[in-house]
Scaffold this motif. Structure first.
Motif, PDB file in Angstrom:
ATOM      1  N   GLN A 126      -2.342   3.279  -6.635  1.00 10.21           N
ATOM      2  CA  GLN A 126      -2.997   3.552  -5.565  1.00 10.21           C
ATOM      3  C   GLN A 126      -3.057   5.154  -5.511  1.00 10.21           C
ATOM      4  O   GLN A 126      -2.217   5.532  -5.926  1.00 10.21           O
ATOM      5  N   ALA A 169       0.074   4.008   1.456  1.00  8.37           N
ATOM      6  CA  ALA A 169      -0.140   4.674   2.717  1.00  8.37           C
ATOM      7  C   ALA A 169       0.784   4.846   3.675  1.00  8.37           C
ATOM      8  O   ALA A 169       1.430   5.853   4.299  1.00  8.37           O
ATOM      9  N   ARG A 218       0.874  -6.597  -4.613  1.00  6.09           N
ATOM     10  CA  ARG A 218       0.455  -7.730  -3.820  1.00  6.09           C
ATOM     11  C   ARG A 218       0.336  -9.084  -4.679  1.00  6.09           C
ATOM     12  O   ARG A 218       0.097  -9.137  -5.965  1.00  6.09           O
ATOM     13  N   GLU A 229      -8.437   7.513   6.406  1.00  7.12           N
ATOM     14  CA  GLU A 229      -7.890   7.415   4.982  1.00  7.12           C
ATOM     15  C   GLU A 229      -8.881   7.265   3.756  1.00  7.12           C
ATOM     16  O   GLU A 229      -9.917   6.609   4.217  1.00  7.12           O
ATOM     17  N   THR A 282      -8.577  -5.992 -15.145  1.00  5.76           N
ATOM     18  CA  THR A 282      -7.473  -5.204 -14.195  1.00  5.76           C
ATOM     19  C   THR A 282      -8.041  -5.189 -13.047  1.00  5.76           C
ATOM     20  O   THR A 282      -7.384  -4.388 -12.446  1.00  5.76           O
ATOM     21  N   PHE A 283      -9.205  -5.951 -12.624  1.00  2.00           N
ATOM     22  CA  PHE A 283      -9.693  -5.584 -11.013  1.00  2.00           C
ATOM     23  C   PHE A 283      -8.821  -5.948 -10.078  1.00  2.00           C
ATOM     24  O   PHE A 283      -8.828  -5.085  -9.126  1.00  2.00           O
ATOM     25  N   ARG A 284      -8.269  -7.192 -10.563  1.00  2.00           N
ATOM     26  CA  ARG A 284      -7.413  -7.537  -9.285  1.00  2.00           C
ATOM     27  C   ARG A 284      -5.791  -8.235  -9.998  1.00  2.00           C
ATOM     28  O   ARG A 284      -5.879  -9.061 -10.637  1.00  2.00           O
ATOM     29  N   THR A 285      -4.915  -7.284  -9.735  1.00  2.00           N
ATOM     30  CA  THR A 285      -3.606  -7.368 -10.378  1.00  2.00           C
ATOM     31  C   THR A 285      -2.524  -7.532  -9.190  1.00  2.00           C
ATOM     32  O   THR A 285      -2.821  -7.090  -8.119  1.00  2.00           O
ATOM     33  N   GLU A 334     -15.091  -3.368  -5.204  1.00  2.00           N
ATOM     34  CA  GLU A 334     -14.727  -2.371  -4.700  1.00  2.00           C
ATOM     35  C   GLU A 334     -13.833  -1.372  -5.508  1.00  2.00           C
ATOM     36  O   GLU A 334     -12.769  -2.041  -6.183  1.00  2.00           O
ATOM     37  N   VAL A 335     -14.037  -0.261  -5.586  1.00  2.00           N
ATOM     38  CA  VAL A 335     -13.201   0.803  -6.096  1.00  2.00           C
ATOM     39  C   VAL A 335     -12.219   1.669  -5.240  1.00  2.00           C
ATOM     40  O   VAL A 335     -11.036   2.095  -5.589  1.00  2.00           O
ATOM     41  N   ASN A 336     -12.911   1.770  -4.026  1.00  2.00           N
ATOM     42  CA  ASN A 336     -12.172   2.567  -3.193  1.00  2.00           C
ATOM     43  C   ASN A 336     -12.682   2.262  -1.634  1.00  2.00           C
ATOM     44  O   ASN A 336     -13.649   1.854  -1.733  1.00  2.00           O
ATOM     45  N   GLY A 337     -11.827   2.670  -0.672  1.00  2.00           N
ATOM     46  CA  GLY A 337     -12.168   2.215   0.551  1.00  2.00           C
ATOM     47  C   GLY A 337     -11.838   3.616   1.501  1.00  2.00           C
ATOM     48  O   GLY A 337     -11.028   4.544   1.263  1.00  2.00           O
ATOM     49  N   GLY A 353      -8.152   2.991  -5.868  1.00  2.00           N
ATOM     50  CA  GLY A 353      -7.404   1.943  -6.778  1.00  2.00           C
ATOM     51  C   GLY A 353      -7.601   2.545  -8.220  1.00  2.00           C
ATOM     52  O   GLY A 353      -8.785   2.598  -8.797  1.00  2.00           O
ATOM     53  N   GLU A 386       0.875  -1.192   0.046  1.00  2.00           N
ATOM     54  CA  GLU A 386       0.019  -0.046  -0.004  1.00  2.00           C
ATOM     55  C   GLU A 386       0.871   1.250  -0.123  1.00  2.00           C
ATOM     56  O   GLU A 386       1.981   1.244   0.582  1.00  2.00           O
TER      57      GLU A 386
HETATM   58  N1  GAP Z   1      -4.029   1.713   2.266  1.00  2.00           N
HETATM   59  C1  GAP Z   1      -5.147   1.136   2.492  1.00  2.00           C
HETATM   60  C2  GAP Z   1      -5.273   0.068   1.514  1.00  2.00           C
HETATM   61  O1  GAP Z   1      -4.572  -0.458   0.903  1.00  2.00           O
HETATM   62  P1  GAP Z   1      -7.251  -1.636   0.401  1.00  2.00           P
HETATM   63  O2  GAP Z   1      -8.643  -1.730   0.399  1.00  2.00           O
HETATM   64  O3  GAP Z   1      -6.330  -3.075   0.575  1.00  2.00           O
HETATM   65  O4  GAP Z   1      -6.713  -0.499   1.536  1.00  2.00           O
HETATM   66  C3  GAP Z   1      -7.162   0.254  -1.537  1.00  2.00           C
HETATM   67  O5  GAP Z   1      -6.655  -0.994  -0.935  1.00  2.00           O
HETATM   68  C4  GAP Z   1      -7.578   0.393  -3.053  1.00  2.00           C
HETATM   69  O6  GAP Z   1      -6.522  -0.545  -3.443  1.00  2.00           O
HETATM   70  C5  GAP Z   1      -8.757  -0.620  -3.266  1.00  2.00           C
HETATM   71  O7  GAP Z   1     -10.013   0.170  -2.939  1.00  2.00           O
HETATM   72  C6  GAP Z   1      -8.826  -1.147  -4.558  1.00  2.00           C
HETATM   73  O8  GAP Z   1      -9.289  -0.197  -5.458  1.00  2.00           O
HETATM   74  C7  GAP Z   1      -7.088  -1.019  -4.764  1.00  2.00           C
HETATM   75  N2  GAP Z   1      -6.754  -2.451  -4.890  1.00  2.00           N
HETATM   76  C8  GAP Z   1      -6.462  -3.292  -3.785  1.00  2.00           C
HETATM   77  N3  GAP Z   1      -5.981  -4.426  -4.050  1.00  2.00           N
HETATM   78  C9  GAP Z   1      -5.701  -4.358  -5.407  1.00  2.00           C
HETATM   79  C10 GAP Z   1      -5.385  -5.077  -6.594  1.00  2.00           C
HETATM   80  N4  GAP Z   1      -4.990  -6.534  -6.271  1.00  2.00           N
HETATM   81  N5  GAP Z   1      -5.630  -5.100  -7.844  1.00  2.00           N
HETATM   82  C11 GAP Z   1      -5.999  -3.845  -8.088  1.00  2.00           C
HETATM   83  N6  GAP Z   1      -6.597  -2.594  -7.141  1.00  2.00           N
HETATM   84  C12 GAP Z   1      -6.260  -3.036  -5.935  1.00  2.00           C
END
Ligand code: GAP
Length: 459
Positions: free
Chosen positions: A221, A174, A204, A326, A213-216, A286-289, A330, A172
């Motif tokens: 960020q 952050a 990750r 926070e 591209t949703f989960r890469t 999820e697009v953001n948190g 993404g 992250e």
């Molecule tokens: N700093 C807090 C954090 O990282 P998270 O919910 O794990 O929180 C934040 O990630 C955002 O990052 C998510 O809402 C998503 O949009 C994006 N994200 C997380 N993992 C992802 C992945 N493997 N591929 C693409 N986007 C990802």
């Protein structure tokens, strides 16, 4: 005109064919969950980055930006809790030896009606056995017990591969903002509440199939950390929750395709957390948190680094470790949501199919296409026009094929305006502007063209 239903597969093919997104390392057979943005995709992504930076940093009197290093001292990740607990619950299929996330098996099986996030590992194992959930690869139901699998990629610093040299690719962005809290506060004399914003890569080790591209395994960020007095945390949490909807709708995502989902099982650092989800073609994602991280991060960095992370209120002299609210976006997921929402396939009255990307003009990868009607006669003037417009906007030149085909190609990558150079341009100084959405045309004087486009592409 009729709108046709579009599948995810068609969107993926369209992205590849039109230079938006290509499979990563494609000539070597690819690499799971990795993608490359092409000439069109990179422009879209950069425009979203700019819109986020403008909304969260430029327009906020109380926010400063940083660009922190991806590789950080490993103690950062011990302090943050990622070394101990940033893990996915994985099960192996004993039959075909493939690996799966237990929570995703349950969510897919129950079509999202069961929230596996709120379950313990034992509960997930019990559910999978009780419902005889099958392996998505071989169809048998014979899984190993759950093992926790840390999602951080490791590498080694220096020449030897000893444990002492392990460093991590940040999972992250952050933490780069947290470890610079004192630096930013002191150097720019910031008073609480203030924010730090950053855009950058995170990594990750995701093993489940990624839905395009949703989960890469590598993604961008855009994170904003608001440092505040603990008594104000709830107020800022609500503020940044509302901000999510405002920002996503300002990009052109329709409110009816967005929703909040509160977390039932909170991350190790959070007091309250929610996701903002978009309704993709494959379902809600999820697009953001927004996370109330309390003073967990700064307290842990104080403990592990030995450096004081307290803030002294200049009016009351009260000393405390600030709370952090926070807002984490993404970039790749927002890009995908915009592609998903913008892509339409229409059957026109003459029976022809038209593919169109209806991006908001300020996000469109190319703002203007310049097209010589007849290459031999009009190319020089069109190149000259390209050079003038390119000082202000991202422009694309196309001289290949009939004018109708060229319009279609620009529709398919979302260019809001096509400008055709013809004899009228040479003789009378006018061009024909054709609009992507209505397909109507208007004659505009060359001298007025920049301001004509400018007013229509401003956000
Ligand atoms: N700093 C807090 C954090 O990282 P998270 O919910 O794990 O929180 C934040 O990630 C955002 O990052 C998510 O809402 C998503 O949009 C994006 N994200 C997380 N993992 C992802 C992945 N493997 N591929 C693409 N986007 C990802």
């Amino acid at each position: 005109m009729e709108k046709n239903k579009v599948t995810m597969e068609r969107l993926v093919n369209h992205c590849k064919n039109m230079g938006i997104i290509f499979p990563g390392s494609e000539i070597y057979g690819g690499l799971a969950n990795s993608w490359d943005y092409g000439p069109v995709g990179v422009e879209l992504k950069n425009n979203i980055k700019r819109a986020w930076w403008k909304a969260f940093v430029q327009e906020s009197e109380h926010t400063m930006g940083v660009d922190a290093a991806i590789l950080m001292n490993s103690k950062v990740w011990e302090a943050s809790g990622h070394v101990a607990s940033f893990a996915d619950p994985l099960m192996d299929c004993r039959e075909c030896k493939t690996r799966h996330r237990a929570d995703k098996l349950i969510e897919n099986y129950s079509k999202g009606s069961v929230n596996a996030d709120a379950m313990t590992n034992e509960e997930m194992e019990g559910y999978i056995i009780a419902h005889k959930i099958a392996c998505p690869v071989c169809g048998k139901s014979n899984f190993t017990p759950i093992r926790q699998f840390n999602l951080m990629f490791q590498t080694n610093r220096g020449v030897t591969q000893e444990n002492a040299n392990i460093i991590y690719l940040r999972p992250e962005t952050a933490q780069g903002e947290f470890v610079n809290f004192n630096n930013v506060q002191r150097s720019l004399r910031m008073k609480l509440p203030f924010g730090i914003g950053q855009i950058g890569k995170a990594f990750r080790n995701e093993i489940t199939p990624g839905n395009f591209t949703f989960r890469t395994i590598e993604f961008d960020q855009m994170e904003h950390q608001l440092f505040c007095n603990p008594k104000d945390d709830a107020k800022f949490y609500d503020f940044y929750k509302n901000r999510s909807m405002e920002f996503l709708t300002s990009l052109g995502l329709p409110a009816e395709k967005l929703r909040f989902k509160d977390h039932e099982k909170l991350a190790h650092y959070a007091k309250a957390a929610c996701d903002c989800e978009y309704l993709f073609k494959f379902g809600w994602g999820e697009v953001n948190g927004v996370h109330n991280r309390t003073n967990f991060d700064l307290s842990r960095h104080q403990e592990f680094s030995g450096k004081n992370m307290e803030y002294t209120d200049p009016t009351t002299n009260e000393k405390f470790i600030p709370y952090i609210v926070e807002a984490s976006y993404g970039l790749d997921r927002i890009t995908l949501a915009l592609l998903d929402n913008a892509y339409e396939v229409e059957t026109l009255e003459n029976g022809e199919e038209r593919e169109v990307m209806r991006f908001a003009p300020h996000l469109a990868p190319f703002k203007v296409a310049v097209l010589p009607l007849i290459k031999k006669l009009h190319a020089d003037k069109t190149h000259e026009l390209y050079r003038t417009l390119a000082k202000k906007f991202r422009v694309i030149y196309d001289e290949t094929g009939s004018i109708g085909k060229r319009y279609r190609r620009q529709d398919a990558i979302g260019t809001p305006f096509c400008v055709t150079v013809d004899d009228e341009t040479l003789n009378n100084g006018t061009v024909t502007v054709r609009f992507r959405d209505s397909m109507e045309q208007e004659v505009v004087k060359l001298d007025d063209l920049v301001s004509f486009i400018q007013t229509k592409v401003e956000d």
